[in-house]
Design a protein around this motif. Structure first.
Motif, PDB file in Angstrom:
ATOM      1  N   VAL A  29       2.438  81.922  48.099  1.00  0.00           N
ATOM      2  CA  VAL A  29       1.332  81.189  48.284  1.00  0.00           C
ATOM      3  C   VAL A  29       0.771  81.304  49.767  1.00  0.00           C
ATOM      4  N   ALA A  30       1.649  81.712  50.720  1.00  0.00           N
ATOM      5  CA  ALA A  30       1.201  81.966  52.193  1.00  0.00           C
ATOM      6  C   ALA A  30       0.300  83.331  52.086  1.00  0.00           C
ATOM      7  N   ALA A  31       0.791  84.238  51.357  1.00  0.00           N
ATOM      8  CA  ALA A  31       0.206  85.547  51.429  1.00  0.00           C
ATOM      9  C   ALA A  31      -1.481  85.290  50.526  1.00  0.00           C
ATOM     10  N   GLU A  32      -1.566  84.377  49.906  1.00  0.00           N
ATOM     11  CA  GLU A  32      -2.580  84.062  49.192  1.00  0.00           C
ATOM     12  C   GLU A  32      -3.535  83.143  50.106  1.00  0.00           C
ATOM     13  N   GLY A  33      -2.872  82.727  51.055  1.00  0.00           N
ATOM     14  CA  GLY A  33      -3.856  81.780  52.023  1.00  0.00           C
ATOM     15  C   GLY A  33      -4.075  80.555  51.550  1.00  0.00           C
ATOM     16  N   ILE A  34      -3.175  79.902  50.529  1.00  0.00           N
ATOM     17  CA  ILE A  34      -3.388  78.616  50.140  1.00  0.00           C
ATOM     18  C   ILE A  34      -2.788  77.739  50.875  1.00  0.00           C
ATOM     19  N   ALA A  35      -3.549  76.445  51.113  1.00  0.00           N
ATOM     20  CA  ALA A  35      -2.655  75.714  52.020  1.00  0.00           C
ATOM     21  C   ALA A  35      -1.776  74.730  50.781  1.00  0.00           C
ATOM     22  N   TYR A  36      -0.560  74.564  51.131  1.00  0.00           N
ATOM     23  CA  TYR A  36       0.464  74.124  50.261  1.00  0.00           C
ATOM     24  C   TYR A  36       1.272  73.075  50.728  1.00  0.00           C
ATOM     25  N   GLN A  37       1.228  72.648  52.053  1.00  0.00           N
ATOM     26  CA  GLN A  37       2.005  71.592  52.937  1.00  0.00           C
ATOM     27  C   GLN A  37       2.067  70.273  52.062  1.00  0.00           C
ATOM     28  N   ASP A  38       0.924  69.775  51.626  1.00  0.00           N
ATOM     29  CA  ASP A  38       0.988  68.405  51.095  1.00  0.00           C
ATOM     30  C   ASP A  38       1.658  68.343  49.561  1.00  0.00           C
ATOM     31  N   GLU A  39       1.733  69.462  49.017  1.00  0.00           N
ATOM     32  CA  GLU A  39       2.049  69.318  47.550  1.00  0.00           C
ATOM     33  C   GLU A  39       3.640  70.036  47.556  1.00  0.00           C
ATOM     34  N   TRP A  40       4.233  70.583  48.616  1.00  0.00           N
ATOM     35  CA  TRP A  40       5.119  71.457  48.532  1.00  0.00           C
ATOM     36  C   TRP A  40       6.670  70.682  48.463  1.00  0.00           C
ATOM     37  N   PRO A  41       7.435  70.982  47.547  1.00  0.00           N
ATOM     38  CA  PRO A  41       8.713  70.327  47.259  1.00  0.00           C
ATOM     39  C   PRO A  41       9.850  70.508  48.377  1.00  0.00           C
ATOM     40  N   TYR A  42       9.382  69.815  49.526  1.00  0.00           N
ATOM     41  CA  TYR A  42      10.312  70.228  50.569  1.00  0.00           C
ATOM     42  C   TYR A  42      11.633  69.632  50.589  1.00  0.00           C
ATOM     43  N   ALA A  43      11.903  68.550  49.674  1.00  0.00           N
ATOM     44  CA  ALA A  43      13.297  67.920  49.806  1.00  0.00           C
ATOM     45  C   ALA A  43      14.062  68.897  48.745  1.00  0.00           C
ATOM     46  N   ILE A  44      13.428  69.488  47.641  1.00  0.00           N
ATOM     47  CA  ILE A  44      14.034  70.386  46.611  1.00  0.00           C
ATOM     48  C   ILE A  44      14.238  71.551  47.380  1.00  0.00           C
ATOM     49  N   HIS A  45      13.553  72.183  48.138  1.00  0.00           N
ATOM     50  CA  HIS A  45      13.705  73.691  48.970  1.00  0.00           C
ATOM     51  C   HIS A  45      14.770  73.195  49.935  1.00  0.00           C
ATOM     52  N   LEU A  46      14.830  72.254  50.757  1.00  0.00           N
ATOM     53  CA  LEU A  46      15.992  71.959  51.479  1.00  0.00           C
ATOM     54  C   LEU A  46      17.278  71.977  50.867  1.00  0.00           C
ATOM     55  N   LEU A  47      17.276  71.340  49.885  1.00  0.00           N
ATOM     56  CA  LEU A  47      18.485  70.941  49.289  1.00  0.00           C
ATOM     57  C   LEU A  47      19.129  72.137  48.340  1.00  0.00           C
ATOM     58  N   GLY A  48      18.195  73.209  48.186  1.00  0.00           N
ATOM     59  CA  GLY A  48      18.252  74.453  47.534  1.00  0.00           C
ATOM     60  C   GLY A  48      18.985  75.402  48.535  1.00  0.00           C
ATOM     61  N   HIS A  49      18.473  75.357  49.860  1.00  0.00           N
ATOM     62  CA  HIS A  49      19.291  76.067  50.763  1.00  0.00           C
ATOM     63  C   HIS A  49      20.663  75.372  51.063  1.00  0.00           C
ATOM     64  N   ILE A  50      20.875  74.200  51.160  1.00  0.00           N
ATOM     65  CA  ILE A  50      22.130  73.514  51.479  1.00  0.00           C
ATOM     66  C   ILE A  50      23.014  73.588  50.348  1.00  0.00           C
ATOM     67  N   TYR A  51      22.666  73.929  49.049  1.00  0.00           N
ATOM     68  CA  TYR A  51      23.496  73.863  47.869  1.00  0.00           C
ATOM     69  C   TYR A  51      24.220  75.115  48.073  1.00  0.00           C
ATOM     70  N   VAL A  52      23.508  76.475  48.436  1.00  0.00           N
ATOM     71  CA  VAL A  52      24.041  77.647  48.617  1.00  0.00           C
ATOM     72  C   VAL A  52      24.847  77.887  49.834  1.00  0.00           C
ATOM     73  N   ASP A  53      24.804  76.823  50.791  1.00  0.00           N
ATOM     74  CA  ASP A  53      25.533  77.130  52.144  1.00  0.00           C
ATOM     75  C   ASP A  53      24.802  77.727  53.130  1.00  0.00           C
TER      76      ASP A  53
END
Length: 198
Positions: A29-53
């Motif tokens: 998405v960043a490479a395509e230059g699309i603004a994504y901040q408002d729609e991004w699933p930040y909680a899922i993304h954070l927990l994904g990194h936390i899940y794999v330590d």
């Protein structure tokens, strides 16, 4: 933005893949230059990194999240609270952070899966670090009350002394594979042959 792969991964409970999928979508998405901040699933993304330590990646992601999202999406902050506790090795605090928020239905299963995984990891840590530990300390590390912690470790073969409130750790038997050296086998065969034919 196409989150179908992420949705399918969440549905299949393949939580170990979430961080990589989110990272890849974010780069695309960043490479395509699309603004994504408002729609991004930040909680899922954070927990994904936390899940794999992968706390370093979770930390960098947290720093990149716009402050408006941190302020307006409490679930994002709640996810990072777990990361903070992991970062500072506040083992009991991890459980408090998990229980201290009313998770959305979408995240309840992921958070529960992480909690179970984390409890097993801490149990293994206790098992390797202690020969005896107080019920109170075990309960703190495992994020349980004393009775639940005692029942949990008893199921794993530990012993309890109720008079002293101490748990005796059952050490894990480590099976080591022995490699068979053909030259040693040949010498052993010759030696046995020699003994039998004296």
């Amino acid at each position: 933005m196409d989150f179908s792969m992420l949705t399918a991964t969440m549905a299949s409970k393949s939580f170990e893949k979430i961080a990589d999928i989110c990272d890849n979508i974010m780069l695309q998405v960043a490479a395509e230059g699309i603004a994504y901040q408002d729609e991004w699933p930040y909680a899922i993304h954070l927990l994904g990194h936390i899940y794999v330590d992968d706390i370093n990646s979770a930390r960098f992601l947290w720093k990149s999240i716009p402050s408006s999202i941190k302020e307006n999406q409490p679930e994002v902050s709640a996810a990072w609270k777990i990361g903070q506790r992991l970062w500072t090795r506040d083992y009991g605090g991890v459980h408090e952070a998990i229980r201290g928020f009313e998770w959305s239905q979408e995240l309840q299963v992921l958070v529960a899966a992480f909690s179970e995984l984390y409890t097993k990891k801490i149990f293994q840590l206790l098992q390797s670090a202690y020969s005896t530990i107080s019920i109170q300390d075990a309960a703190f590390f495992l994020g349980m009350n004393g009775d639940d912690a005692t029942n949990y470790v008893l199921q794993q073969g530990w012993a309890v002394d109720l008079a002293s409130h101490m748990l005796t750790v059952k050490k894990q038997v480590i099976m080591s594979e022995q490699k068979l050296d053909p030259s040693k086998l040949q010498r052993l065969t010759e030696y046995v042959f020699h003994l039998e034919h004296r």
